[in-house]
Each structure stands twice: as structure tokens, then as C-alpha cells.
Design a protein around this motif. Structure first.
Motif, PDB file in Angstrom:
ATOM      1  N   UNK A  40      20.517  65.678 -11.655  1.00 49.41           N
ATOM      2  CA  UNK A  40      19.492  64.642 -11.568  1.00 49.41           C
ATOM      3  C   UNK A  40      19.212  64.366 -10.098  1.00 49.41           C
ATOM      4  N   UNK A  41      18.066  63.778  -9.844  1.00 49.54           N
ATOM      5  CA  UNK A  41      17.694  63.408  -8.480  1.00 49.54           C
ATOM      6  C   UNK A  41      17.823  61.897  -8.370  1.00 49.54           C
ATOM      7  N   UNK A  42      18.534  61.453  -7.342  1.00 50.67           N
ATOM      8  CA  UNK A  42      18.689  60.022  -7.091  1.00 50.67           C
ATOM      9  C   UNK A  42      18.346  59.753  -5.631  1.00 50.67           C
ATOM     10  N   UNK A  43      17.946  58.549  -5.359  1.00 47.23           N
ATOM     11  CA  UNK A  43      17.620  58.165  -3.984  1.00 47.23           C
ATOM     12  C   UNK A  43      18.880  58.187  -3.117  1.00 47.23           C
ATOM     13  N   UNK A  44      18.705  58.607  -1.880  1.00 41.39           N
ATOM     14  CA  UNK A  44      19.825  58.625  -0.930  1.00 41.39           C
ATOM     15  C   UNK A  44      20.429  57.225  -0.856  1.00 41.39           C
ATOM     16  N   UNK A  45      21.722  57.138  -0.948  1.00 43.24           N
ATOM     17  CA  UNK A  45      22.418  55.854  -0.880  1.00 43.24           C
ATOM     18  C   UNK A  45      22.542  55.157  -2.222  1.00 43.24           C
ATOM     19  N   UNK A  46      21.764  55.591  -3.223  1.00 42.81           N
ATOM     20  CA  UNK A  46      21.823  54.943  -4.540  1.00 42.81           C
ATOM     21  C   UNK A  46      22.824  55.613  -5.472  1.00 42.81           C
ATOM     22  N   UNK A  47      23.264  56.792  -5.115  1.00 45.47           N
ATOM     23  CA  UNK A  47      24.191  57.535  -5.981  1.00 45.47           C
ATOM     24  C   UNK A  47      25.613  57.034  -5.760  1.00 45.47           C
ATOM     25  N   UNK A  48      26.330  56.785  -6.849  1.00 42.57           N
ATOM     26  CA  UNK A  48      27.741  56.416  -6.678  1.00 42.57           C
ATOM     27  C   UNK A  48      28.534  57.635  -6.205  1.00 42.57           C
TER      28      UNK A  48
END
Length: 119
Positions: free
Chosen positions: A53-61
Motif C-alpha cells: 500500500x502507499x502511505x504518506x511519509x511519516x504516517x506509516x507506523x
């Protein structure tokens, strides 16, 4: 390290700290699987299901364990491909500050030769 000796219908494998006796079987490569992003693929030859999946930088645990990984989307080429390692493959482990040969990683982590095609 790792040695294999065929003894009739069985193979004896001597690893770093193990000795295994198993039925002799032809070499099996797990195959190649394309992973869409976002998406999921069942990589049967490896015995696992992989999702991306693609997540925003800094938003991924942070990854919870060794079964999870984070990649910089700007540094990977699509589509992603799941395959066995090949001689000369390298990777850049977090915190190393450079690249490392996959073959050296296998030796350092004491993965026997006969298991490396599925790692």
C-alpha cells in the motif's frame, strides 16, 4: 555454509548448527510473482501472501516485526517483483549506511544454502 549429501532416497544436510535428514527431492524454485501497488499477491512457492500500500511519509507506523517493511516509493521501480535471490543481488539495510550482498547476509545470519532460495 551448508553441505548436502545424497544417500539413496534421502539427503543429509549439515548446516551451521544443525543436521537434517530429508527425502531427496528435485531442486525447486519458488517462482516469480508480480505485486501491484496497492495490491496483494499469494506467492505460493514462498508460502506467503504479500500486500503493498502507499502511505504518506511519516504516517506509516514502524514495522511491527520482520514480516513488514517500509520502502521509499521514490526509490523503487514498479511493478514490484517477488522472486528468489540471484548471485550479485544487493540491498541497503536500514542503518548500515551502504549496500550489502544478499549472499553475505545469508552467511552472516547463518541461513543454510538449501534454504536460501525461499528467503
Amino acid at each position: 555454509m551448508g553441505r548436502e549429501v545424497d544417500v539413496g532416497p534421502v539427503v543429509v544436510r549439515v548446516g551451521y548448527e544443525t543436521v537434517e535428514v530429508a527425502r531427496a527431492a528435485p531442486a525447486h524454485l519458488p517462482g516469480t510473482y508480480r505485486l501491484s501497488v496497492p495490491g496483494e499477491v499469494h506467492a505460493e512457492g514462498f508460502g506467503l501472501r504479500v500486500s503493498a500500500e502507499i502511505v504518506e511519509r511519516g504516517a506509516a507506523p514502524a514495522p511491527r516485526d520482520q514480516a513488514e517493511a517500509l520502502f521509499d516509493a521514490g526509490c523503487v521501480e514498479l511493478p514490484l517483483v517477488i522472486r528468489s535471490w540471484r548471485e550479485g543481488d544487493r540491498f541497503a539495510p536500514s542503518g548500515l549506511g551502504g549496500k550489502k550482498k544478499v549472499a553475505d547476509f545469508f552467511v552472516d545470519t547463518k541461513i543454510p544454502r538449501w534454504r536460501r532460495s525461499t528467503v
